[in-house]
Design a protein around this motif. Structure first.
Motif, PDB file in Angstrom:
ATOM      1  N   SER A   1     -19.060   8.449   6.728  1.00 25.96           N
ATOM      2  CA  SER A   1     -19.351   9.023   5.416  1.00 25.96           C
ATOM      3  C   SER A   1     -18.654   8.296   4.268  1.00 25.96           C
ATOM      4  O   SER A   1     -19.171   8.254   3.148  1.00 25.96           O
ATOM      5  CB  SER A   1     -18.958  10.510   5.391  1.00 25.96           C
ATOM      6  OG  SER A   1     -17.613  10.681   5.760  1.00 25.96           O
ATOM      7  N   HIS A   2     -17.483   7.702   4.533  1.00 29.59           N
ATOM      8  CA  HIS A   2     -16.722   7.059   3.449  1.00 29.59           C
ATOM      9  C   HIS A   2     -16.541   5.552   3.629  1.00 29.59           C
ATOM     10  O   HIS A   2     -16.173   4.872   2.672  1.00 29.59           O
ATOM     11  CB  HIS A   2     -15.351   7.724   3.307  1.00 29.59           C
ATOM     12  CG  HIS A   2     -15.429   9.175   2.936  1.00 29.59           C
ATOM     13  ND1 HIS A   2     -15.868   9.609   1.708  1.00 29.59           N
ATOM     14  CD2 HIS A   2     -15.143  10.296   3.640  1.00 29.59           C
ATOM     15  CE1 HIS A   2     -15.833  10.933   1.660  1.00 29.59           C
ATOM     16  NE2 HIS A   2     -15.405  11.372   2.833  1.00 29.59           N
ATOM     17  N   GLY A   3     -16.758   5.054   4.845  1.00 28.04           N
ATOM     18  CA  GLY A   3     -16.691   3.619   5.078  1.00 28.04           C
ATOM     19  C   GLY A   3     -15.327   3.006   4.819  1.00 28.04           C
ATOM     20  O   GLY A   3     -14.310   3.697   4.715  1.00 28.04           O
ATOM     21  N   GLY A   4     -15.338   1.666   4.711  1.00 23.23           N
ATOM     22  CA  GLY A   4     -14.105   0.926   4.483  1.00 23.23           C
ATOM     23  C   GLY A   4     -13.344   1.360   3.245  1.00 23.23           C
ATOM     24  O   GLY A   4     -12.124   1.557   3.295  1.00 23.23           O
ATOM     25  N   PRO A   5     -14.013   1.517   2.092  1.00 22.17           N
ATOM     26  CA  PRO A   5     -13.285   1.945   0.890  1.00 22.17           C
ATOM     27  C   PRO A   5     -12.585   3.295   1.070  1.00 22.17           C
ATOM     28  O   PRO A   5     -11.475   3.505   0.554  1.00 22.17           O
ATOM     29  CB  PRO A   5     -14.395   2.038  -0.163  1.00 22.17           C
ATOM     30  CG  PRO A   5     -15.411   1.042   0.289  1.00 22.17           C
ATOM     31  CD  PRO A   5     -15.413   1.134   1.788  1.00 22.17           C
ATOM     32  N   GLY A   6     -13.201   4.203   1.819  1.00 24.18           N
ATOM     33  CA  GLY A   6     -12.577   5.486   2.081  1.00 24.18           C
ATOM     34  C   GLY A   6     -11.339   5.349   2.943  1.00 24.18           C
ATOM     35  O   GLY A   6     -10.331   6.046   2.732  1.00 24.18           O
ATOM     36  N   ILE A   7     -11.385   4.432   3.907  1.00 25.41           N
ATOM     37  CA  ILE A   7     -10.217   4.180   4.757  1.00 25.41           C
ATOM     38  C   ILE A   7      -9.081   3.601   3.929  1.00 25.41           C
ATOM     39  O   ILE A   7      -7.919   3.999   4.076  1.00 25.41           O
ATOM     40  CB  ILE A   7     -10.598   3.231   5.915  1.00 25.41           C
ATOM     41  CG1 ILE A   7     -11.528   3.955   6.888  1.00 25.41           C
ATOM     42  CG2 ILE A   7      -9.353   2.734   6.642  1.00 25.41           C
ATOM     43  CD1 ILE A   7     -12.089   3.067   7.982  1.00 25.41           C
ATOM     44  N   VAL A   8      -9.400   2.669   3.058  1.00 30.14           N
ATOM     45  CA  VAL A   8      -8.368   2.095   2.179  1.00 30.14           C
ATOM     46  C   VAL A   8      -7.704   3.191   1.358  1.00 30.14           C
ATOM     47  O   VAL A   8      -6.470   3.239   1.226  1.00 30.14           O
ATOM     48  CB  VAL A   8      -8.977   1.010   1.261  1.00 30.14           C
ATOM     49  CG1 VAL A   8      -7.980   0.597   0.180  1.00 30.14           C
ATOM     50  CG2 VAL A   8      -9.406  -0.198   2.082  1.00 30.14           C
ATOM     51  N   GLN A   9      -8.508   4.088   0.814  1.00 27.66           N
ATOM     52  CA  GLN A   9      -7.973   5.185   0.014  1.00 27.66           C
ATOM     53  C   GLN A   9      -7.049   6.080   0.848  1.00 27.66           C
ATOM     54  O   GLN A   9      -5.961   6.466   0.402  1.00 27.66           O
ATOM     55  CB  GLN A   9      -9.115   5.999  -0.565  1.00 27.66           C
ATOM     56  CG  GLN A   9      -8.677   7.070  -1.563  1.00 27.66           C
ATOM     57  CD  GLN A   9      -9.868   7.775  -2.200  1.00 27.66           C
ATOM     58  OE1 GLN A   9     -10.971   7.784  -1.653  1.00 27.66           O
ATOM     59  NE2 GLN A   9      -9.663   8.365  -3.363  1.00 27.66           N
ATOM     60  N   LYS A  10      -7.457   6.393   2.069  1.00 28.31           N
ATOM     61  CA  LYS A  10      -6.645   7.235   2.943  1.00 28.31           C
ATOM     62  C   LYS A  10      -5.331   6.548   3.311  1.00 28.31           C
ATOM     63  O   LYS A  10      -4.253   7.166   3.303  1.00 28.31           O
ATOM     64  CB  LYS A  10      -7.424   7.594   4.209  1.00 28.31           C
ATOM     65  CG  LYS A  10      -8.530   8.619   4.011  1.00 28.31           C
ATOM     66  CD  LYS A  10      -9.354   8.771   5.290  1.00 28.31           C
ATOM     67  CE  LYS A  10     -10.509   9.750   5.104  1.00 28.31           C
ATOM     68  NZ  LYS A  10     -10.088  11.143   5.191  1.00 28.31           N
ATOM     69  N   VAL A  11      -5.417   5.276   3.649  1.00 29.92           N
ATOM     70  CA  VAL A  11      -4.213   4.541   4.025  1.00 29.92           C
ATOM     71  C   VAL A  11      -3.232   4.468   2.862  1.00 29.92           C
ATOM     72  O   VAL A  11      -2.016   4.656   3.037  1.00 29.92           O
ATOM     73  CB  VAL A  11      -4.578   3.137   4.536  1.00 29.92           C
ATOM     74  CG1 VAL A  11      -3.338   2.249   4.622  1.00 29.92           C
ATOM     75  CG2 VAL A  11      -5.261   3.229   5.893  1.00 29.92           C
ATOM     76  N   CYS A  12      -3.739   4.215   1.684  1.00 31.90           N
ATOM     77  CA  CYS A  12      -2.855   4.166   0.507  1.00 31.90           C
ATOM     78  C   CYS A  12      -2.190   5.516   0.261  1.00 31.90           C
ATOM     79  O   CYS A  12      -1.001   5.586  -0.090  1.00 31.90           O
ATOM     80  CB  CYS A  12      -3.640   3.725  -0.727  1.00 31.90           C
ATOM     81  SG  CYS A  12      -4.083   1.970  -0.724  1.00 31.90           S
ATOM     82  N   HIS A  13      -2.917   6.581   0.478  1.00 30.33           N
ATOM     83  CA  HIS A  13      -2.343   7.927   0.329  1.00 30.33           C
ATOM     84  C   HIS A  13      -1.231   8.143   1.353  1.00 30.33           C
ATOM     85  O   HIS A  13      -0.160   8.686   1.024  1.00 30.33           O
ATOM     86  CB  HIS A  13      -3.435   8.978   0.505  1.00 30.33           C
ATOM     87  CG  HIS A  13      -2.912  10.385   0.529  1.00 30.33           C
ATOM     88  ND1 HIS A  13      -2.499  11.052  -0.612  1.00 30.33           N
ATOM     89  CD2 HIS A  13      -2.702  11.249   1.570  1.00 30.33           C
ATOM     90  CE1 HIS A  13      -2.061  12.260  -0.283  1.00 30.33           C
ATOM     91  NE2 HIS A  13      -2.178  12.397   1.037  1.00 30.33           N
ATOM     92  N   ILE A  14      -1.446   7.693   2.586  1.00 30.26           N
ATOM     93  CA  ILE A  14      -0.428   7.833   3.627  1.00 30.26           C
ATOM     94  C   ILE A  14       0.823   7.033   3.273  1.00 30.26           C
ATOM     95  O   ILE A  14       1.953   7.533   3.369  1.00 30.26           O
ATOM     96  CB  ILE A  14      -0.991   7.376   4.988  1.00 30.26           C
ATOM     97  CG1 ILE A  14      -2.066   8.353   5.474  1.00 30.26           C
ATOM     98  CG2 ILE A  14       0.120   7.260   6.026  1.00 30.26           C
ATOM     99  CD1 ILE A  14      -2.893   7.826   6.636  1.00 30.26           C
ATOM    100  N   VAL A  15       0.636   5.782   2.869  1.00 31.80           N
ATOM    101  CA  VAL A  15       1.787   4.944   2.523  1.00 31.80           C
ATOM    102  C   VAL A  15       2.561   5.551   1.361  1.00 31.80           C
ATOM    103  O   VAL A  15       3.798   5.619   1.380  1.00 31.80           O
ATOM    104  CB  VAL A  15       1.343   3.508   2.192  1.00 31.80           C
ATOM    105  CG1 VAL A  15       2.526   2.678   1.687  1.00 31.80           C
ATOM    106  CG2 VAL A  15       0.709   2.838   3.408  1.00 31.80           C
ATOM    107  N   GLU A  16       1.839   6.014   0.368  1.00 33.32           N
ATOM    108  CA  GLU A  16       2.494   6.629  -0.801  1.00 33.32           C
ATOM    109  C   GLU A  16       3.325   7.837  -0.383  1.00 33.32           C
ATOM    110  O   GLU A  16       4.439   8.048  -0.893  1.00 33.32           O
ATOM    111  CB  GLU A  16       1.433   7.038  -1.815  1.00 33.32           C
ATOM    112  CG  GLU A  16       1.988   7.612  -3.118  1.00 33.32           C
ATOM    113  CD  GLU A  16       2.778   6.589  -3.906  1.00 33.32           C
ATOM    114  OE1 GLU A  16       3.917   6.930  -4.321  1.00 33.32           O
ATOM    115  OE2 GLU A  16       2.297   5.448  -4.102  1.00 33.32           O
ATOM    116  N   SER A  17       2.803   8.618   0.549  1.00 38.49           N
ATOM    117  CA  SER A  17       3.508   9.844   0.947  1.00 38.49           C
ATOM    118  C   SER A  17       4.700   9.568   1.860  1.00 38.49           C
ATOM    119  O   SER A  17       5.616  10.385   1.934  1.00 38.49           O
ATOM    120  CB  SER A  17       2.541  10.800   1.638  1.00 38.49           C
ATOM    121  OG  SER A  17       2.092  10.275   2.873  1.00 38.49           O
ATOM    122  N   LEU A  18       4.710   8.428   2.552  1.00 43.33           N
ATOM    123  CA  LEU A  18       5.763   8.173   3.536  1.00 43.33           C
ATOM    124  C   LEU A  18       6.795   7.140   3.109  1.00 43.33           C
ATOM    125  O   LEU A  18       7.880   7.087   3.684  1.00 43.33           O
ATOM    126  CB  LEU A  18       5.134   7.687   4.859  1.00 43.33           C
ATOM    127  CG  LEU A  18       4.255   8.669   5.628  1.00 43.33           C
ATOM    128  CD1 LEU A  18       3.709   7.992   6.876  1.00 43.33           C
ATOM    129  CD2 LEU A  18       5.038   9.916   6.011  1.00 43.33           C
TER     130      LEU A  18
END
Length: 296
Positions: A35-52
């Motif tokens: 549903s979100h593809g590569g750009p969605g994964i990038v967004q999720k990963v950036c959110h994870i890195v920011e939070s950790l």
């Protein structure tokens, strides 16, 4: 402290770990790849890195589905039907550019193999070949602690190997196992999954028994080819299907005994994966430590 991630088509597993491979935190979120593809994964990963990341993060270690150029941290190819618009993603640009943190990226099967070498069933091996049996089948050769990538970064891609029954992917996967049982029992496609097939096997179902034995025969053919070429210390088997070691080991050992010269059979250790769901994250970290020459 290092941020570790394992990006699959279904879930992104992530957490933090120290340089000794001790996981401090672990969590997961849906990938939502289709549903979100590569750009969605990038967004999720950036959110994870920011939070950790906090003030203590020393780097980001990524295990991911797809073909990877480890030198540039780029996804060189991802199957569009699995993760659309992921090909071409450059994780170094994303992570280093946004967070000023070093990163490393490696293919998920390779990371699972590294995780087993470092903390699992391959600990102490000078060479090993790891095989994952899931929706498809994947492999990774490790020699002296390092993944053998090959000229086109496709070493270990055993899904394309030819065995007597045909291409390995078509004969040795959860997909083939389930379809065989559905066809034999005249069930609509999608009626069963791998767990249900093994439940039928436990009940003595003949169609499940035949399908599992056919899968093991193809797997034994592949392992025989691998052993003849690479002669590794250890073959490590992982993936959802391989969790049933008690059922599968006797079948596999019998087939390998038929195929391998006795001295070779006796010298080749066959092990089942020990790190389970953490293998990808641990392997990603091990790869990061190698790339950045950090001593664990």
């Amino acid at each position: 402290m290092y941020i570790c991630m394992d990006i699959g088509g279904t879930a992104i597993k992530y957490g933090t770990a120290d340089a000794n491979g001790v996981l401090i935190t672990q969590d997961a979120m849906p990938t939502e790849a289709l549903s979100h593809g590569g750009p969605g994964i990038v967004q999720k990963v950036c959110h994870i890195v920011e939070s950790l990341r906090g003030d203590a993060a020393e780097g980001v270690a990524i295990s991911t589905a797809g073909m990877v150029d480890t030198a540039s941290c780029t996804i060189t190819y991802a199957l569009p039907s699995s993760i659309p618009n992921y090909t071409g993603t450059n994780w170094r640009t994303v992570i280093e550019g946004r967070f000023s943190l070093p990163c490393s990226v490696e293919n998920d099967v390779n990371c699972a193999a590294l995780g087993e070498l470092w903390k699992g069933a391959g600990k102490g091996a000078k060479s090993l070949f790891a095989i994952t049996v899931g929706t498809s089948i994947g492999g990774c050769l490790i020699v002296d602690g390092h993944v053998v990538h090959g000229t086109s970064a496709s070493a270990g891609e055993i899904a394309y190997m030819r065995v007597p029954s045909g291409r390995l992917h078509e004969n040795c996967s959860a997909t083939r196992l389930v379809k065989d049982v559905e066809r034999t029992k005249a069930l609509p496609e999608g009626s069963l999954d791998g767990k249900q097939v093994f439940a039928l096997l436990d009940e003595g179902d003949a169609s499940a028994k035949d399908a599992v034995e056919a899968l093991i025969a193809s797997l034994a053919d592949a392992i025989t080819n691998i052993v003849c070429v690479a002669n590794p210390d250890c073959i490590i088997l992982g993936g959802g299907i391989m969790a049933r070691e008690a059922v599968l080991r006797p079948l596999l050992e019998a087939r390998l005994r038929e195929r391998l010269v006795p001295s070779v059979y006796g010298a080749t250790k066959v092990a089942f994966a020990a790190t389970q769901n953490t293998a990808g994250m641990l392997g990603a970290l091990y790869h990061f430590l190698q790339e950045h020459r950090v001593h664990s």
